[in-house]
Design a protein around this motif. Structure first.
Motif, PDB file in Angstrom:
ATOM      1  N   ALA A  51       0.735  -1.116  -0.078  1.00 15.17           N
ATOM      2  CA  ALA A  51      -0.133  -0.003   0.025  1.00 15.17           C
ATOM      3  C   ALA A  51       1.027   1.201  -0.148  1.00 15.17           C
ATOM      4  O   ALA A  51       0.574   2.322  -0.686  1.00 15.17           O
ATOM      5  CB  ALA A  51      -0.952  -0.016   1.385  1.00 15.17           C
ATOM      6  N   ILE A  52       1.987   1.353   0.908  1.00 17.92           N
ATOM      7  CA  ILE A  52       2.772   2.458   0.793  1.00 17.92           C
ATOM      8  C   ILE A  52       3.431   2.490  -0.750  1.00 17.92           C
ATOM      9  O   ILE A  52       3.510   3.544  -0.917  1.00 17.92           O
ATOM     10  CB  ILE A  52       3.854   2.161   1.790  1.00 17.92           C
ATOM     11  CG1 ILE A  52       3.410   2.041   3.362  1.00 17.92           C
ATOM     12  CG2 ILE A  52       4.848   3.244   2.179  1.00 17.92           C
ATOM     13  CD1 ILE A  52       2.260   2.943   3.718  1.00 17.92           C
ATOM     14  N   ALA A  53       3.958   1.357  -1.219  1.00 18.92           N
ATOM     15  CA  ALA A  53       4.653   1.416  -2.455  1.00 18.92           C
ATOM     16  C   ALA A  53       3.583   1.963  -3.483  1.00 18.92           C
ATOM     17  O   ALA A  53       3.919   2.865  -4.392  1.00 18.92           O
ATOM     18  CB  ALA A  53       5.014   0.121  -2.972  1.00 18.92           C
ATOM     19  N   LEU A  54       2.200   1.526  -3.589  1.00 14.52           N
ATOM     20  CA  LEU A  54       1.313   2.207  -4.554  1.00 14.52           C
ATOM     21  C   LEU A  54       1.162   3.305  -4.393  1.00 14.52           C
ATOM     22  O   LEU A  54       1.267   4.346  -5.249  1.00 14.52           O
ATOM     23  CB  LEU A  54      -0.078   1.386  -4.424  1.00 14.52           C
ATOM     24  CG  LEU A  54      -0.085  -0.159  -4.594  1.00 14.52           C
ATOM     25  CD1 LEU A  54      -1.358  -0.662  -4.100  1.00 14.52           C
ATOM     26  CD2 LEU A  54      -0.124  -0.028  -6.321  1.00 14.52           C
ATOM     27  N   LEU A  55       1.115   4.065  -2.958  1.00 15.36           N
ATOM     28  CA  LEU A  55       0.798   5.566  -2.890  1.00 15.36           C
ATOM     29  C   LEU A  55       2.106   6.263  -3.021  1.00 15.36           C
ATOM     30  O   LEU A  55       1.967   7.509  -3.657  1.00 15.36           O
ATOM     31  CB  LEU A  55       0.396   5.597  -1.411  1.00 15.36           C
ATOM     32  CG  LEU A  55      -1.030   5.222  -1.038  1.00 15.36           C
ATOM     33  CD1 LEU A  55      -1.089   5.331   0.383  1.00 15.36           C
ATOM     34  CD2 LEU A  55      -2.047   5.987  -1.921  1.00 15.36           C
ATOM     35  N   ASN A  56       3.265   5.804  -2.916  1.00 16.74           N
ATOM     36  CA  ASN A  56       4.451   6.516  -3.362  1.00 16.74           C
ATOM     37  C   ASN A  56       4.308   6.601  -4.975  1.00 16.74           C
ATOM     38  O   ASN A  56       5.355   7.542  -5.376  1.00 16.74           O
ATOM     39  CB  ASN A  56       5.547   5.604  -2.951  1.00 16.74           C
ATOM     40  CG  ASN A  56       6.960   6.511  -2.663  1.00 16.74           C
ATOM     41  OD1 ASN A  56       6.912   7.533  -2.462  1.00 16.74           O
ATOM     42  ND2 ASN A  56       8.143   5.795  -3.190  1.00 16.74           N
ATOM     43  N   ARG A  57       3.733   5.829  -5.604  1.00 17.03           N
ATOM     44  CA  ARG A  57       3.937   5.641  -7.061  1.00 17.03           C
ATOM     45  C   ARG A  57       3.029   7.087  -7.605  1.00 17.03           C
ATOM     46  O   ARG A  57       3.152   7.509  -8.586  1.00 17.03           O
ATOM     47  CB  ARG A  57       3.503   4.604  -7.726  1.00 17.03           C
ATOM     48  CG  ARG A  57       4.442   3.488  -7.464  1.00 17.03           C
ATOM     49  CD  ARG A  57       5.740   3.497  -8.564  1.00 17.03           C
ATOM     50  NE  ARG A  57       5.115   3.110  -9.897  1.00 17.03           N
ATOM     51  CZ  ARG A  57       5.206   2.167 -10.595  1.00 17.03           C
ATOM     52  NH1 ARG A  57       5.644   0.799  -9.621  1.00 17.03           N
ATOM     53  NH2 ARG A  57       4.700   1.765 -11.525  1.00 17.03           N
ATOM     54  N   VAL A  58       1.924   7.413  -6.701  1.00 16.88           N
ATOM     55  CA  VAL A  58       0.769   8.189  -7.474  1.00 16.88           C
ATOM     56  C   VAL A  58       0.948   9.684  -6.675  1.00 16.88           C
ATOM     57  O   VAL A  58       0.235  10.529  -7.131  1.00 16.88           O
ATOM     58  CB  VAL A  58      -0.404   7.564  -7.322  1.00 16.88           C
ATOM     59  CG1 VAL A  58      -0.718   6.207  -8.361  1.00 16.88           C
ATOM     60  CG2 VAL A  58      -0.930   7.269  -6.025  1.00 16.88           C
ATOM     61  N   LYS A  59       1.227   9.736  -5.578  1.00 20.48           N
ATOM     62  CA  LYS A  59       1.079  11.039  -4.838  1.00 20.48           C
ATOM     63  C   LYS A  59       2.176  11.975  -5.423  1.00 20.48           C
ATOM     64  O   LYS A  59       3.239  11.465  -5.957  1.00 20.48           O
ATOM     65  CB  LYS A  59       1.329  10.703  -3.268  1.00 20.48           C
ATOM     66  CG  LYS A  59       2.900  10.327  -2.967  1.00 20.48           C
ATOM     67  CD  LYS A  59       3.151  10.339  -1.559  1.00 20.48           C
ATOM     68  CE  LYS A  59       4.752   9.926  -1.180  1.00 20.48           C
ATOM     69  NZ  LYS A  59       5.578  11.078  -1.561  1.00 20.48           N
ATOM     70  N   GLN A  60       2.105  13.168  -4.840  1.00 26.14           N
ATOM     71  CA  GLN A  60       3.022  14.205  -5.343  1.00 26.14           C
ATOM     72  C   GLN A  60       4.251  13.923  -4.763  1.00 26.14           C
ATOM     73  O   GLN A  60       4.594  13.355  -3.694  1.00 26.14           O
ATOM     74  CB  GLN A  60       2.336  15.663  -4.949  1.00 26.14           C
ATOM     75  CG  GLN A  60       1.173  16.214  -5.583  1.00 26.14           C
ATOM     76  CD  GLN A  60       0.751  17.566  -5.194  1.00 26.14           C
ATOM     77  OE1 GLN A  60       1.413  17.995  -4.429  1.00 26.14           O
ATOM     78  NE2 GLN A  60      -0.034  18.075  -5.715  1.00 26.14           N
ATOM     79  N   ARG A  61       5.351  14.393  -5.438  1.00 22.84           N
ATOM     80  CA  ARG A  61       6.976  13.882  -5.121  1.00 22.84           C
ATOM     81  C   ARG A  61       7.059  14.065  -3.769  1.00 22.84           C
ATOM     82  O   ARG A  61       7.717  13.359  -2.973  1.00 22.84           O
ATOM     83  CB  ARG A  61       7.756  14.508  -5.941  1.00 22.84           C
ATOM     84  CG  ARG A  61       9.098  14.240  -5.969  1.00 22.84           C
ATOM     85  CD  ARG A  61       9.960  14.782  -6.768  1.00 22.84           C
ATOM     86  NE  ARG A  61      11.455  14.239  -6.616  1.00 22.84           N
ATOM     87  CZ  ARG A  61      12.388  14.786  -7.421  1.00 22.84           C
ATOM     88  NH1 ARG A  61      12.289  15.776  -8.358  1.00 22.84           N
ATOM     89  NH2 ARG A  61      13.603  14.327  -7.093  1.00 22.84           N
ATOM     90  N   ASN A  62       6.780  15.201  -3.172  1.00 21.13           N
ATOM     91  CA  ASN A  62       7.292  15.486  -1.802  1.00 21.13           C
ATOM     92  C   ASN A  62       6.161  15.461  -0.669  1.00 21.13           C
ATOM     93  O   ASN A  62       6.150  15.844   0.464  1.00 21.13           O
ATOM     94  CB  ASN A  62       7.738  17.093  -1.668  1.00 21.13           C
ATOM     95  CG  ASN A  62       9.188  17.099  -2.434  1.00 21.13           C
ATOM     96  OD1 ASN A  62      10.122  16.252  -2.417  1.00 21.13           O
ATOM     97  ND2 ASN A  62       9.240  18.020  -3.191  1.00 21.13           N
ATOM     98  N   ALA A  63       5.004  14.864  -1.200  1.00 16.15           N
ATOM     99  CA  ALA A  63       3.871  14.727  -0.440  1.00 16.15           C
ATOM    100  C   ALA A  63       4.010  13.562   0.603  1.00 16.15           C
ATOM    101  O   ALA A  63       4.710  12.680   0.344  1.00 16.15           O
ATOM    102  CB  ALA A  63       2.562  14.705  -1.172  1.00 16.15           C
ATOM    103  N   LYS A  64       3.537  13.750   1.763  1.00 16.39           N
ATOM    104  CA  LYS A  64       3.332  12.644   2.880  1.00 16.39           C
ATOM    105  C   LYS A  64       2.312  11.638   2.798  1.00 16.39           C
ATOM    106  O   LYS A  64       1.455  11.773   1.752  1.00 16.39           O
ATOM    107  CB  LYS A  64       3.233  13.214   4.511  1.00 16.39           C
ATOM    108  CG  LYS A  64       4.721  14.302   4.661  1.00 16.39           C
ATOM    109  CD  LYS A  64       4.371  14.873   6.077  1.00 16.39           C
ATOM    110  CE  LYS A  64       5.504  15.813   6.458  1.00 16.39           C
ATOM    111  NZ  LYS A  64       5.226  16.384   7.730  1.00 16.39           N
ATOM    112  N   ILE A  65       2.248  10.575   3.630  1.00 20.22           N
ATOM    113  CA  ILE A  65       1.171   9.560   3.438  1.00 20.22           C
ATOM    114  C   ILE A  65       0.537   9.829   4.856  1.00 20.22           C
ATOM    115  O   ILE A  65       1.350   9.487   5.796  1.00 20.22           O
ATOM    116  CB  ILE A  65       1.744   8.200   3.140  1.00 20.22           C
ATOM    117  CG1 ILE A  65       2.219   8.043   1.761  1.00 20.22           C
ATOM    118  CG2 ILE A  65       0.625   7.219   3.335  1.00 20.22           C
ATOM    119  CD1 ILE A  65       2.882   6.875   1.447  1.00 20.22           C
ATOM    120  N   THR A  66      -0.702   9.806   5.081  1.00 17.46           N
ATOM    121  CA  THR A  66      -1.366   9.732   6.169  1.00 17.46           C
ATOM    122  C   THR A  66      -2.114   8.534   6.232  1.00 17.46           C
ATOM    123  O   THR A  66      -2.796   8.076   5.263  1.00 17.46           O
ATOM    124  CB  THR A  66      -2.517  10.849   6.112  1.00 17.46           C
ATOM    125  OG1 THR A  66      -1.960  12.133   5.863  1.00 17.46           O
ATOM    126  CG2 THR A  66      -3.240  10.888   7.447  1.00 17.46           C
TER     127      THR A  66
END
Length: 716
Positions: free
Chosen positions: A130-145
Motif C-alpha cells: 500500500a505504501i509502495a502504491l501511494l508512493n507511485r501516485v502521490k505528489q513527489r514531496n507529499a506525505k502519506i497519512t
C-alpha cells in the motif's frame, strides 16, 4: 521509557515503518450515539482498576522475552498506527520492497478510481505494498497519512478533509459492512471526492477473497516471490552452499515477515543459516510433537504456553488444576473410573527438569532472585507450541484448556498477564477462537475478568495485524453490549489501543465518560491513565490533550443539560488534577507545561471551563495551585505560568475574569506554606493573574451558543 525502534524494511502487514507522526485533524473520528442500560447489576473495584490499568498502560515497553515475561524472542515495537509517514519513513519502508504480480493491476485501479482495497489474508505484504502504491501516485514531496481502520466509507466521503496530492492509507480495515451494491455506491462517492481533492487512498483488508460486485475497487492480494524477497533482505552478502540450501527451503516459511526475518538474521551473522532456519521453523517443536508424546506430557507444554515463566511452585499448582479439568472433561457422561490406591508420590518436577527438549528451569534476577521459573528453551518455542496444539489436537485438549485459561483471570496478576500473553499468540493464529472463547466472556464478567480482557487487547496491539482486530473488538463493546463490556472497552482504550489509535481512544473515552455512572467512573480513570502513559512516551501527550480540549470546547459550547455539563467538566478536572505516572505527587499538568510548552493552550482551555463553573471552581483552583507549586524552582517556570495564564484568560469572558481572579487570590491566602515556598508560589500565581488584566474581550470570541454575554463559555 523509550520505545523499541522498528526493524528496518519490515515487509509484512503488521510492520509499520517506525510509526507515523500523530496528525490529529486527519486521525480524528467522531463518537456515535448512546443507548444505555442503567439498571444492570454489578460493581467495579476502582482500586483494582487503578492498579492493573496502570500495568496495561505501560505493558509494551516492558516486554522482554529474554527472561520470564512473555517468552517472545525479541521486543515488539509499539507505535501509533494513525498519523503521518514522512519521506524518510516511506523510503525506509520501501528499501527492500518486492512487488507481487498483482501490484500493477492494483496500480491501474488506483489511478482510475483513486481508491483501492487490497484484499488478502494476514501477513501477505499488503501494508508495505500500500505504501509502495501511494508512493507511485502521490505528489513527489507529499506525505502519506494513515487513517483509523474504524472509519466507514460514508465517514471517509463525508467527514475526511483530503489534502491535494497526498496519499492516504488504512491498515487492517474493520469497517467494511453491507451489501456489495451499497458498498459500490459508497466507493464511487468516495472516488469522486478523492478526484476533487487530487488525492489517493489505499485500504488493506484481511479477508480470504474479494467481494463479487466490487471489481475495480477490490484487488485480490498475493505474497511476493519468496526467493526474490529473501535475496532483497540478504543485503548482498555472498551466497554460500549452506545459504543456498536455506534459501531453497525459505519458501516453506510462507509469510513475507518470516522470510525477511530469516534473511535479515543470516545477514547479521552470529548464527549459522541452518540454525536460524531451524529456530524460525520450529523443527525441535515439530519433532517433539511428531514423536506422539503422552497426554500428561502434552498438558505440561500446553500449560507452559499460557503460564510461561511463573514460579515453579505456582506452575505446579496451575498444572494440577489443568489436569483435574482435563480428567473431568474426559469423563463427561461416563461413570467415574475406579482406581487402585497408589502410594507412590508423583515426581512431577522430573517432567520438565533435566534434558527435556523444550522446557527448562531458570533463575532470573529481580525481587525474587533465585526463584525457579519454568520456561521454554527456545525464543520461538512458545508460539510454535501453540501453533502445533492448534494443528494437531481437538476438543479433548482444547476444551479443558479453555476452561482452565478462563479461570486464570481470577488468579495472581502475574498469572493473568501470562495467560493474556499466550492468548495474544493464539490470536495471531485464530483470532475468532480468542474472541469467542475468552474476550467476550471476560468482558461481560467481573472486575478481574474485565481487566484481563483489556490486558489481552493491549497485548494484541503489539502485533500490527491484530491491532485493528483489537480496536474492532473494543468498539463492539462501546454501545448496546451492556455496562460491563463498555467498562472493559474503556480500560482497553487506556492501554495498547491508546498507543496504536490515540485519536480513536480519546474520542471514545470522552464518549464513555459521559455515560452512566459505573461506565463513566471507569472511563474517567482510564482517560487519566491514557494521558499519564502518553506523557511518559516519546510522542508525548500534546496531541491527545488537544483532542480532549477540542471535545470539551465543542460539547460545552453547545446547549447542554447542566448535569451532563458537570459530568464533562469532572472528566476534564480529573486530567488537570492527576499526577505523573512515574512520579507520585508530581503534577502532570506542571510537567507538561515544562516539557511541552505548546500544551499551555489546551490546558488553558480545560482550566477556563472548570474555573468558570461555579460547581467546580474551588477544585479547579486547587488543581491550579498544585500545578503552580510543582513549577516553582524550575527554570522557565515564570514563562510557563504566563503562557498558561494567557491561554486561560483568552478563553474566559471579561466579566468572569475579575470574579475568578479574586477567587484565585483568596484561595492563595488560605494556603499554608513556609514563607520561602509561599513567595515562589505567589510569583507564579501573579504571572497567571497578570495576563487577565492585559486582555480585553478575547480574540476570536464568538457570540451566541448560550454563553454568558454571548461568550461561548457559560457557568455550568
Amino acid at each position: 521509557m523509550p520505545e523499541t525502534p522498528q526493524p528496518e524494511g519490515q515487509p509484512a502487514d503488521e510492520a509499520a515503518p517506525d510509526g507515523p507522526e500523530p496528525d490529529p485533524e486527519e486521525a480524528k473520528q467522531e463518537g456515535q450515539g448512546d443507548n444505555e442500560s442503567p439498571g444492570e447489576e454489578g460493581s467495579f473495584d476502582e482500586g483494582a482498576l487503578g492498579q492493573n490499568a496502570t500495568v496495561i498502560n505501560n505493558f509494551f515497553d516492558q516486554v522482554d522475552g529474554s527472561h520470564s515475561i512473555f517468552g517472545i524472542g525479541a521486543r515488539r515495537s509499539t507505535h501509533s498506527m494513525t498519523g503521518t509517514l514522512d519521506l524518510v519513513d516511506i523510503e525506509k519502508a520501501l528499501e527492500c520492497f518486492v512487488a507481487p504480480e498483482c501490484f500493477e493491476k492494483a496500480l491501474l485501479d488506483l489511478c482510475g478510481h483513486r481508491v483501492v482495497v487490497l484484499v488478502g489474508r494476514e501477513e501477505s505484504g499488503k501494508w508495505i505494498s500500500a505504501i509502495a502504491l501511494l508512493n507511485r501516485v502521490k505528489q513527489r514531496n507529499a506525505k502519506i497519512t494513515v487513517l483509523s481502520p474504524a472509519r466507514t466509507l460514508d465517514e471517509l466521503a463525508a467527514k475526511t478533509a483530503f489534502r491535494e496530492g497526498r496519499g492516504y492509507v488504512i491498515q487492517g480495515w474493520v469497517a467494511d459492512a453491507g451489501a456489495a451494491t451499497l458498498q459500490r455506491f459508497e466507493f464511487e462517492t468516495l472516488s469522486r471526492k478523492l478526484e476533487q481533492a487530487q488525492a489517493h487512498l489505499v485500504i488493506t483488508l484481511n479477508r480470504g477473497q474479494e467481494l463479487s460486485g466490487l471489481e475495480g475497487f477490490h484487488v485480490g492480494w498475493r505474497t511476493p516471490d519468496p526467493l526474490k524477497l529473501f535475496d532483497a533482505y540478504l543485503n548482498g552478502i555472498a551466497v554460500t552452499d549452506e545459504i543456498a540450501e536455506v534459501r531453497r527451503q525459505a519458501i516453506e516459511l510462507r509469510t513475507p515477515r518470516r522470510i525477511a526475518a530469516l534473511a535479515r538474521q543470516i545477514a547479521l551473522g552470529g548464527q549459522s543459516p541452518t540454525d536460524v532456519l531451524a529456530d524460525l521453523t520450529g523443527n525441535e517443536v515439530t519433532k517433539w510433537f511428531g514423536d506422539k508424546p503422552k497426554r500428561s506430557e502434552v498438558l505440561v507444554v500446553a500449560a507452559l504456553a499460557f503460564a510461561y515463566g511463573v514460579p515453579e511452585r505456582v506452575f505446579e499448582r496451575l498444572l494440577v488444576d489443568l489436569e483435574r479439568i482435563a480428567e473431568e472433561v474426559k469423563l463427561r457422561g461416563r461413570e467415574p473410573e475406579k482406581r487402585a490406591y497408589d502410594d507412590t508420590l508423583p515426581q512431577n518436577r522430573a517432567r520438565w527438569g533435566g534434558d527435556h527438549p523444550l522446557i527448562t528451569v531458570e533463575r532470573v534476577p529481580g525481587p525474587s532472585a533465585g526463584e525457579r521459573r519454568i520456561v521454554f528453551r527456545g525464543s520461538q518455542h512458545r508460539e510454535q507450541v501453540i501453533n502445533e496444539l492448534l494443528r494437531l489436537y481437538g476438543y479433548d485438549l482444547w476444551e479443558p484448556l479453555r476452561l482452565w485459561i478462563r479461570g486464570l483471570a481470577d488468579d495472581l496478576a502475574e498469572v493473568r498477564t501470562q495467560a493474556a500473553a499466550g492468548l495474544s499468540l493464539l490470536a495471531a493464529a485464530n483470532s475468532q477462537e480468542v474472541r469467542e472463547s475468552f474476550l467476550e466472556p471476560w468482558a461481560g464478567g467481573g472486575a478481574s475478568e474485565q481487566l484481563t480482557a483489556a490486558l489481552l487487547l493491549s497485548m494484541m496491539c503489539a502485533d500490527d495485524a491484530l491491532a485493528p482486530i483489537a480496536l474492532n473488538t473494543a468498539l463492539s463493546w462501546v454501545m448496546d453490549a451492556g455496562q460491563p463490556r463498555a467498562m472493559t472497552a474503556a480500560l482497553a482504550f487506556a492501554g495498547g489501543l491508546s498507543i496504536r489509535y490515540p485519536a480513536d481512544s480519546v474520542d471514545w473515552l470522552w464518549f464513555l465518560s459521559l455515560r452512566a455512572i459505573r461506565i463513566r467512573v471507569v472511563a474517567r480513570r482510564a482517560l487519566v491513565l491514557l494521558f499519564q502513559g502518553a506523557a511518559e512516551r516519546e510522542d508525548g501527550a500534546l496531541q491527545p490533550l488537544r483532542l480532549l480540549a477540542r471535545h470539551v470546547d465543542l460539547d460545552l459550547r453547545s446547549p447542554i443539560e447542566p448535569g451532563r455539563a458537570r459530568t464533562a467538566l469532572a472528566a476534564a478536572l480529573a486530567v488537570l488534577s492527576c499526577d505523573r505516572l512515574e512520579a507520585d505527587d508530581d503534577s502532570l499538568a506542571a510537567w507538561l507545561l515544562m516539557s511541552e510548552p505548546e500544551s499551555a493552550k489546551p490546558l488553558g482551555v480545560l482550566w477556563a471551563w472548570t474555573l468558570h463553573s461555579a460547581y467546580y471552581r474551588r477544585d479547579a483552583i486547587r488543581a491550579l495551585y498544585r500545578a503552580l507549586r510543582a513549577l516553582k524552582g524550575r527554570d522557565g517556570a515564570i514563562p510557563a505560568a504566563t503562557a498558561l495564564g494567557e491561554a486561560v484568560w483568552s478563553a474566559l469572558p471579561p466579566d468572569a475574569a475579575t470574579l475568578i481572579s479574586q477567587a484565585i487570590e483568596r484561595a492563595g491566602a488560605a494556603v499554608r506554606e513556609n514563607p520561602e515556598d509561599s513567595i515562589r508560589t505567589r510569583e507564579l500565581v501573579l504571572a497567571v493573574l497578570k495576563t487577565s488584566g492585559e486582555r480585553g474581550r478575547p480574540h476570536g470570541t464568538r457570540t451566541g451558543g448560550g454563553g454568558t454575554d454571548g461568550h461561548p463559555i457559560s457557568d455550568h
